[in-house]
Design a protein around this motif. Structure first.
Motif, PDB file in Angstrom:
ATOM      1  N   LEU A 179       6.727  17.259   1.312  1.00  0.00           N
ATOM      2  CA  LEU A 179       6.983  15.827   1.196  1.00  0.00           C
ATOM      3  C   LEU A 179       7.058  15.176   2.565  1.00  0.00           C
ATOM      4  N   THR A 180       7.693  15.854   3.501  1.00  0.00           N
ATOM      5  CA  THR A 180       7.771  15.347   4.874  1.00  0.00           C
ATOM      6  C   THR A 180       6.434  15.473   5.583  1.00  0.00           C
ATOM      7  N   ALA A 181       5.756  16.579   5.361  1.00  0.00           N
ATOM      8  CA  ALA A 181       4.477  16.816   6.046  1.00  0.00           C
ATOM      9  C   ALA A 181       3.436  15.763   5.696  1.00  0.00           C
ATOM     10  N   LEU A 182       3.484  15.233   4.474  1.00  0.00           N
ATOM     11  CA  LEU A 182       2.468  14.297   4.017  1.00  0.00           C
ATOM     12  C   LEU A 182       2.607  12.900   4.600  1.00  0.00           C
ATOM     13  N   LYS A 183       3.733  12.566   5.141  1.00  0.00           N
ATOM     14  CA  LYS A 183       3.955  11.201   5.614  1.00  0.00           C
ATOM     15  C   LYS A 183       2.882  10.786   6.606  1.00  0.00           C
ATOM     16  N   GLY A 184       2.196   9.695   6.280  1.00  0.00           N
ATOM     17  CA  GLY A 184       1.149   9.174   7.156  1.00  0.00           C
ATOM     18  C   GLY A 184      -0.144   9.949   7.116  1.00  0.00           C
ATOM     19  N   ASN A 185      -0.270  10.907   6.212  1.00  0.00           N
ATOM     20  CA  ASN A 185      -1.486  11.730   6.186  1.00  0.00           C
ATOM     21  C   ASN A 185      -1.838  12.076   4.753  1.00  0.00           C
ATOM     22  N   PHE A 186      -1.933  11.064   3.912  1.00  0.00           N
ATOM     23  CA  PHE A 186      -2.153  11.261   2.485  1.00  0.00           C
ATOM     24  C   PHE A 186      -3.649  11.370   2.220  1.00  0.00           C
ATOM     25  N   ALA A 187      -4.152  12.605   2.211  1.00  0.00           N
ATOM     26  CA  ALA A 187      -5.593  12.826   2.042  1.00  0.00           C
ATOM     27  C   ALA A 187      -5.828  13.943   1.044  1.00  0.00           C
ATOM     28  N   CYS A 211       0.366  20.445  -2.560  1.00  0.00           N
ATOM     29  CA  CYS A 211       0.284  21.548  -3.525  1.00  0.00           C
ATOM     30  C   CYS A 211      -0.562  22.689  -2.971  1.00  0.00           C
ATOM     31  N   HIS A 212      -0.149  23.892  -3.278  1.00  0.00           N
ATOM     32  CA  HIS A 212      -0.937  25.076  -2.909  1.00  0.00           C
ATOM     33  C   HIS A 212      -2.281  25.053  -3.626  1.00  0.00           C
ATOM     34  N   GLY A 213      -2.271  24.732  -4.921  1.00  0.00           N
ATOM     35  CA  GLY A 213      -3.502  24.583  -5.685  1.00  0.00           C
ATOM     36  C   GLY A 213      -3.922  25.792  -6.491  1.00  0.00           C
ATOM     37  N   ASP A 214      -3.402  26.981  -6.159  1.00  0.00           N
ATOM     38  CA  ASP A 214      -3.807  28.182  -6.914  1.00  0.00           C
ATOM     39  C   ASP A 214      -2.695  29.219  -6.891  1.00  0.00           C
ATOM     40  N   GLY A 215      -1.483  28.782  -7.215  1.00  0.00           N
ATOM     41  CA  GLY A 215      -0.353  29.690  -7.192  1.00  0.00           C
ATOM     42  C   GLY A 215      -0.475  30.781  -8.236  1.00  0.00           C
ATOM     43  N   VAL A 263      -3.386  17.433  -2.311  1.00  0.00           N
ATOM     44  CA  VAL A 263      -2.329  16.551  -2.772  1.00  0.00           C
ATOM     45  C   VAL A 263      -2.450  16.445  -4.283  1.00  0.00           C
ATOM     46  N   ASP A 264      -1.340  16.669  -4.986  1.00  0.00           N
ATOM     47  CA  ASP A 264      -1.360  16.623  -6.436  1.00  0.00           C
ATOM     48  C   ASP A 264       0.074  16.456  -6.926  1.00  0.00           C
ATOM     49  N   LEU A 265       0.281  16.597  -8.213  1.00  0.00           N
ATOM     50  CA  LEU A 265       1.624  16.578  -8.791  1.00  0.00           C
ATOM     51  C   LEU A 265       2.195  17.988  -8.818  1.00  0.00           C
ATOM     52  N   ARG A 266       3.505  18.097  -8.660  1.00  0.00           N
ATOM     53  CA  ARG A 266       4.133  19.418  -8.636  1.00  0.00           C
ATOM     54  C   ARG A 266       3.862  20.195  -9.925  1.00  0.00           C
TER      55      ARG A 266
END
Length: 332
Positions: A124-132, A207-211, A233-236
């Protein structure tokens, strides 16, 4: 890649190779002359995506999350990636020693849930300003694409396009599978997803995408996450669906496995009732059948696998009832 090619890519990172072992396509375990063990991995995405993945993971690790990713303070970790002579992107990361978690161990599954939640919270913190690289708006299209693909296979079976046993099986059970696909789409419509999709910056997380069990490593330091080529980026709920699917599909959809994952996750992060509805929509989609009829190398298009997939789809119904009860319990 041949041996001298691997040596050449490793050399670009400033690493000499004493020993190398191919783990699977695009992944190599290499040992340096001084005994360090590293992982050299081909990334299937473009350069821009590789740079974004690197930025996100370096930020996430600052929070203390255990990740198999480069250490920029080490000589071999100073570069995010290098290109092979063919233009393929490679990353060099530490090789994490330990063991993969077992779905038979509820303690292992809880540990995976905790690790995933910590990753999400740090993201959540890492995404700030870098929503791609968001996949939040693709859910309906993805489910519909799988639905249509299965329908195409059913049409081929009606034309006797496969062996007679497979033709008969698909003709007999195809309508049941399509019913599950339609149920998944209806569940998604009633889940609140449309509201989430309209507000990606409010609800999206890293999101990891393939847990799944193969993307965690347990050792004395804790629980590591590995293999980040699907970072997005996705939903938890999507990450939770993936880890539940990959952990339960080969274990008769034993709900205690999913409960352990969710219990671990909720030790760190809160889950809304809508999160469970979103998970249910993905779980109800007949993904096992889709994998079989798509002819993936690890899941061949055979009668044995078709029966396995149908059994899996049928077990998901009672599984989702247990998930609904879990979501409604006072502790959830």
């Amino acid at each position: 890649m041949i041996k001298h090619s691997i040596n050449g890519v490793a050399k670009q990172f400033g690493v000499r190779v004493r020993q190398q072992m191919k783990i699977r396509a695009g992944i190599y375990r290499i040992v340096t002359p001084d005994g360090r063990t590293l992982s050299l991995k081909r990334m299937p995405k473009g350069v821009g995506r590789a740079r974004w993945i690197d930025r996100m993971l370096l930020r996430v690790r600052q929070s203390g999350s255990l990740l198999a990713w480069r250490n920029p303070n080490r000589p071999e970790g100073r570069r995010a990636y290098h290109l092979s002579k063919k233009g393929e992107i490679f990353v060099l990361t530490p090789w994490i020693s330990g063991r993969k978690p077992s779905p038979r161990s509820l303690a292992d599954m809880r540990a995976c849930g905790v690790a995933l939640a910590r990753f999400h919270e740090a993201g959540l913190t890492a995404l700030k300003g870098n929503f791609a690289y968001s996949e939040m708006g693709t859910w309906f299209a993805t489910l519909r694409k799988r639905h249509c693909y299965i329908q195409t296979k059913m049409a081929n079976a009606r034309r006797n396009g496969f062996s007679q046993p497979i033709n008969r099986f698909i003709k007999q059970h195809g309508p049941e599978i399509i019913r599950y696909a339609r149920q998944a789409e209806e569940l998604l419509k009633s889940s609140g997803y449309l509201n989430y999709r309209r507000h990606p910056r409010k609800h999206g997380i890293l999101c990891h995408g393939d847990g799944g069990p193969s993307n965690f490593i347990l050792n004395d330091e804790g629980t590591y996450l590995i293999d980040f080529e699907t970072l997005r980026v996705d939903l938890r709920a999507y990450d939770l669906y993936r880890i539940i699917y990959n952990s339960c599909k080969d274990y008769q959809w034993d709900f205690s496995i999913a409960k352990a994952i969710l219990d671990g996750y909720r030790q760190v992060a809160y889950l809304d009732k809508r999160d469970y509805k979103l998970m249910s929509a993905w779980l109800r989609s007949p993904f096992s059948t889709y994998l079989v009829v798509s002819g993936f190398k690890r899941i061949p298009f055979t009668m044995k696998r078709l029966r396995w997939a149908l059994d899996s789809e049928r077990r998901i119904g009672p599984f989702l009832e247990e998930l609904d009860e879990y979501a409604a319990s006072p502790s959830s």
